[in-house]
Design a protein around this motif. Structure first.
Motif, PDB file in Angstrom:
ATOM      1  N   LEU A  26       0.857  -1.182   0.000  1.00 14.91           N
ATOM      2  CA  LEU A  26       0.000   0.000   0.000  1.00 14.91           C
ATOM      3  C   LEU A  26       0.888   1.224   0.000  1.00 14.91           C
ATOM      4  O   LEU A  26       1.603   1.478   0.961  1.00 14.91           O
ATOM      5  N   ALA A  32      -9.647   5.245  -2.752  1.00 16.84           N
ATOM      6  CA  ALA A  32     -10.347   4.662  -1.607  1.00 16.84           C
ATOM      7  C   ALA A  32     -10.558   3.164  -1.818  1.00 16.84           C
ATOM      8  O   ALA A  32     -10.483   2.375  -0.861  1.00 16.84           O
ATOM      9  N   ILE A  35      -7.290   1.290  -1.061  1.00 19.49           N
ATOM     10  CA  ILE A  35      -7.016   1.247   0.378  1.00 19.49           C
ATOM     11  C   ILE A  35      -7.902   0.195   1.031  1.00 19.49           C
ATOM     12  O   ILE A  35      -7.434  -0.614   1.839  1.00 19.49           O
ATOM     13  N   ALA A  36      -9.196   0.188   0.682  1.00 21.48           N
ATOM     14  CA  ALA A  36     -10.136  -0.774   1.273  1.00 21.48           C
ATOM     15  C   ALA A  36      -9.727  -2.203   0.911  1.00 21.48           C
ATOM     16  O   ALA A  36      -9.733  -3.098   1.776  1.00 21.48           O
ATOM     17  N   GLU A  39      -6.610  -3.177   2.918  1.00 22.19           N
ATOM     18  CA  GLU A  39      -6.927  -3.354   4.341  1.00 22.19           C
ATOM     19  C   GLU A  39      -7.616  -4.704   4.555  1.00 22.19           C
ATOM     20  O   GLU A  39      -7.261  -5.454   5.474  1.00 22.19           O
ATOM     21  N   ASP A 106     -14.895   0.808  11.831  1.00 25.32           N
ATOM     22  CA  ASP A 106     -14.502   2.109  11.275  1.00 25.32           C
ATOM     23  C   ASP A 106     -15.602   3.151  11.434  1.00 25.32           C
ATOM     24  O   ASP A 106     -15.427   4.310  11.091  1.00 25.32           O
ATOM     25  N   THR A 107     -16.749   2.730  11.956  1.00 28.55           N
ATOM     26  CA  THR A 107     -17.808   3.705  12.215  1.00 28.55           C
ATOM     27  C   THR A 107     -17.614   4.379  13.575  1.00 28.55           C
ATOM     28  O   THR A 107     -18.312   5.347  13.892  1.00 28.55           O
ATOM     29  N   VAL A 128       2.063  -0.751  14.987  1.00 32.12           N
ATOM     30  CA  VAL A 128       1.028  -0.927  16.008  1.00 32.12           C
ATOM     31  C   VAL A 128       0.901   0.341  16.834  1.00 32.12           C
ATOM     32  O   VAL A 128       1.791   1.194  16.848  1.00 32.12           O
ATOM     33  N   ALA A 129      -0.230   0.453  17.534  1.00 30.08           N
ATOM     34  CA  ALA A 129      -0.463   1.627  18.368  1.00 30.08           C
ATOM     35  C   ALA A 129      -1.312   1.226  19.561  1.00 30.08           C
ATOM     36  O   ALA A 129      -2.051   0.222  19.510  1.00 30.08           O
ATOM     37  N   TYR A 130      -1.217   2.019  20.634  1.00 30.12           N
ATOM     38  CA  TYR A 130      -2.093   1.826  21.774  1.00 30.12           C
ATOM     39  C   TYR A 130      -3.425   2.510  21.488  1.00 30.12           C
ATOM     40  O   TYR A 130      -3.476   3.524  20.796  1.00 30.12           O
ATOM     41  N   MET A 142      -1.943  -0.802  12.918  1.00 29.15           N
ATOM     42  CA  MET A 142      -2.212   0.533  12.383  1.00 29.15           C
ATOM     43  C   MET A 142      -2.806   0.538  10.982  1.00 29.15           C
ATOM     44  O   MET A 142      -3.454   1.499  10.591  1.00 29.15           O
ATOM     45  N   THR A 143      -2.579  -0.485  10.207  1.00 26.05           N
ATOM     46  CA  THR A 143      -3.087  -0.465   8.838  1.00 26.05           C
ATOM     47  C   THR A 143      -4.407  -1.206   8.710  1.00 26.05           C
ATOM     48  O   THR A 143      -5.274  -0.809   7.943  1.00 26.05           O
ATOM     49  N   THR A 144      -4.582  -2.280   9.459  1.00 26.32           N
ATOM     50  CA  THR A 144      -5.796  -3.086   9.339  1.00 26.32           C
ATOM     51  C   THR A 144      -6.804  -2.808  10.437  1.00 26.32           C
ATOM     52  O   THR A 144      -7.953  -3.216  10.341  1.00 26.32           O
ATOM     53  N   ASN A 145      -6.397  -2.097  11.498  1.00 28.91           N
ATOM     54  CA  ASN A 145      -7.242  -1.871  12.677  1.00 28.91           C
ATOM     55  C   ASN A 145      -7.644  -3.173  13.363  1.00 28.91           C
ATOM     56  O   ASN A 145      -8.643  -3.219  14.094  1.00 28.91           O
TER      57      ASN A 145
END
Lengths: 160, 323
Positions: A26, A32, A35-36, A39, A106-107, A128-130, A142-145
Motif C-alpha cells: 500500500l 479509496a 485502500i479498502a 486493508e 470504522d464507524t 502498532v499503536a495503543y 495501524m493499517t488493518t485496525n
C-alpha cells in the motif's frame, strides 16, 4: 517484563511483515477502493496467520500487571486531571465487546490518547499503536485496525 | 440546440454567481493563498453548501490549496462514503487542480494517510512548504514521543519566514463541548513558542473562533465546515471573534510579512476579517532571556521591526482589506 513485552511486539511485527509481503504494498496516493482492498486482504491474511491468537499472547499476566501499574501512576499522579480531561474531551468511545483478531469498527471514532501517558509507556514500532476503548487498553494494528491484544478494564472509570 | 446550450450555460453562470460573497483579501501576485476547513466530512447539505461557496470564492480569490483540520470523514470510510463525503462535495475544486492537505481527527481512520487526495504521503504527520510558509500537519489523536521529536527537529530546521501548524484538537477554545486541550497545550506550546510558530489552525469544536494571541501565537478554530454546534461558542477572555450560527470556512492569504484572513458562513456572509503581522522579533528571540522573549513575542511588529497594534477585528461585510 517490559523487554519481554517489546520482544512479543517485535515477534508480531515480524509475522506481520511476512503477511504484508504476500499482498501488494500500500503506497501513498491510493484510491479509496485500493485502500479498502488492501486493508481487507491484509486483515484476512493476518487473521489466518494468527488463527490461534488469544488475549494474553502479548499482554501476558506479568506484562498486564506492569502496564496496569504505569496506567495507575498516570491517573493518580499530578498529570491525572489533565489526562482525564484529554480523554473526556476527545469523545471517548464506550466499551465495546472486544476480541483478539477483530477489526476495530470504522464507524467508531478513536479515543484521544493522553500524550503524558504515551510518554510513560514503552514505545512501539509504527506498525502498532495503543488505543483506549472504554476501560480496555488495546494494541491495534495501524493499517488493518485489527485488535492484536488487549487488557480488559485496566483504565480508570471516566465519570462524565 | 445551440440556443439551448447557451441558455443552459447562462443559467449555470447565474447560479454560480447568485449570492456570491465578496472577498476582501489583497490577492497579490506572489502570495500564498489557501482555504482552511475542519470537521467537514458529513456528506450532508451544509458540507455541500460550504464546498460550493469555496468554489465560488475562487472566482475572485484563486486559492491554490486547502488545509484540513481533521474529522475529514464521519462514519464508515468505504469507497462510496469517501465519494459522498469528500470527492463529490469538493469535485469542482479537485477538478480545478486544488490540492488538499489533511490532518487526522478522532473520527478519521489512520489509513487516510494513503488516500490520494489528502497528500499525507503515507504519514500521520508531515510538513510541506508553499512559498515562504512552512506548514506542519500533526496527529493530535496520538501525540507520541516519536512525533514530538520529529516536530522539534523540523521546527528547528525550518528557515521559512512563516511557520503554521494545524491539527484537530484545539489548544485554546471557548467551545462548550470540548474546550481547551490543556494537556496537549502543555506539550506543544513550548515547542511552538521556542521555534517561532506564528499561527495555529485547529478543529474539533464545531464552531469558528479566533483566539487572542497567546504567547505571541495566533490561533484559529475552524471546526464548522460541515458539522455545526449552534450556540456552541461561549465567548470568553480568549475570544477575539467567533461565529456559531452556521457552518463556515476560512480563506487565507500570506503576502510577505502579513497574513490576511477572511471567514465566510455557508450563506456567503463575511463573519471575520483581519490581518496578522508576522512577529519577526520572535524568530530571532531564541537566545533572549526569558522575560525579553515573552515581551518580544507579545509585540506585533511591522516589516521594519517597529511595534504596531493588531488590526484584526470583527467582520463587517464589504470591509476593504488594509493595503
Amino acid at each position: 517484563v517490559l523487554s519481554e513485552f517489546r520482544k512479543r511486539v517485535d515477534d508480531y511485527v515480524k509475522l506481520r511483515k511476512r503477511v504484508d509481503d504476500s499482498v501488494p504494498p500500500l503506497k501513498p496516493k491510493r484510491t479509496a477502493e485500493q485502500i479498502a482492498e488492501h486493508e481487507q486482504a491484509l486483515a484476512g491474511k493476518l487473521r489466518q496467520a494468527r488463527a490461534g491468537a488469544k488475549r494474553g499472547d502479548i499482554f501476558t499476566p506479568e506484562i498486564s500487571a506492569q502496564f496496569a501499574l504505569l496506567i495507575r501512576r498516570e491517573f493518580r499522579g499530578p498529570e491525572a486531571p489533565a489526562a482525564i480531561r484529554t480523554i473526556r474531551q476527545g469523545d471517548p468511545v464506550s466499551s465495546i465487546s472486544l476480541r483478539v483478531n477483530q477489526t476495530y469498527p470504522d464507524t467508531l471514532p478513536v479515543t484521544t490518547m493522553p500524550p503524558t501517558l504515551l510518554l510513560k509507556l514503552p514505545e512501539l514500532p509504527k506498525e502498532v499503536a495503543y488505543r483506549i476503548v472504554g476501560r480496555d487498553f488495546v494494541l491495534v494494528d495501524m493499517t488493518t485496525n485489527v485488535v492484536v491484544d488487549f487488557i480488559p478494564e485496566v483504565m480508570p472509570p471516566m465519570r462524565g | 440546440m445551440r440556443r439551448l446550450s447557451s441558455l443552459f450555460a447562462l443559467l449555470i453562470a447565474l447560479a454560480l454567481t447568485a449570492g456570491a460573497q465578496r472577498v476582501d483579501l489583497p490577492t497579490n501576485a506572489d502570495s500564498v493563498r489557501f482555504a482552511a476547513i475542519g470537521d467537514m466530512g458529513t456528506g450532508g447539505r451544509t458540507q455541500y453548501d460550504v464546498a460550493q461557496r469555496m468554489a465560488q470564492s475562487r472566482q475572485t480569490f484563486p486559492f491554490d490549496f486547502v488545509i484540513m483540520m481533521g474529522d475529514n470523514i464521519y462514519g464508515s470510510e468505504s469507497p462510496s462514503n469517501m465519494r459522498k463525503k469528500f470527492e463529490t462535495p469538493y469535485k469542482t475544486l479537485l477538478d480545478g487542480g486544488i490540492e488538499f492537505y489533511a490532518s487526522l481527527g478522532n473520527h478519521d481512520e489512520t489509513n487516510q494517510r494513503f488516500y490520494q487526495h489528502f497528500n499525507m504521503n503515507g504519514k500521520r504527520y508531515y510538513t510541506f512548504k508553499k512559498g515562504n510558509v512552512r506548514f506542519f500537519a500533526l496527529d493530535s489523536n496520538y501525540m507520541d514521543p516519536e512525533q514530538l521529536a520529529w516536530l522539534e527537529r523540523e521546527l528547528k530546521g525550518s528557515g521559512s519566514d512563516w511557520k503554521i501548524a494545524y491539527f484537530h484538537h484545539p489548544l485554546y477554545s471557548s467551545g462548550t463541548k470540548h474546550g481547551s486541550s490543556t494537556e496537549l497545550r502543555s506539550i506543544l506550546e513550548p515547542l511552538f513558542v521556542k521555534y517561532g510558530v506564528d499561527v495555529v489552525f485547529q478543529g474539533h469544536e464545531h464552531v469558528y473562533e479566533r483566539i487572542k494571541p497567546q504567547n505571541g501565537i495566533h490561533y484559529f478554530t475552524e471546526g464548522a465546515s460541515g458539522k455545526l454546534r449552534k450556540g456552541g461558542l461561549r465567548k470568553s477572555d480568549l475570544t477575539a471573534a467567533g461565529f456559531d450560527a452556521d457552518t463556515s470556512f476560512m480563506l487565507v492569504e500570506i503576502a510577505g510579512d502579513e497574513l490576511h484572513f477572511q471567514t465566510f458562513s455557508r450563506t456567503g456572509k463575511s463573519v471575520d476579517l483581519g490581518v496578522i503581522h508576522r512577529n519577526t522579533a520572535a524568530h530571532s528571540a531564541a537566545d533572549l532571556p526569558a522575560e525579553k522573549k515573552e515581551a518580544a513575542r507579545n509585540t506585533p511588529r511591522s516589516k521594519d521591526g517597529k511595534p504596531v497594534p493588531a488590526t484584526a477585528g470583527p467582520a463587517r461585510a464589504g470591509l476593504p482589506s488594509p493595503k
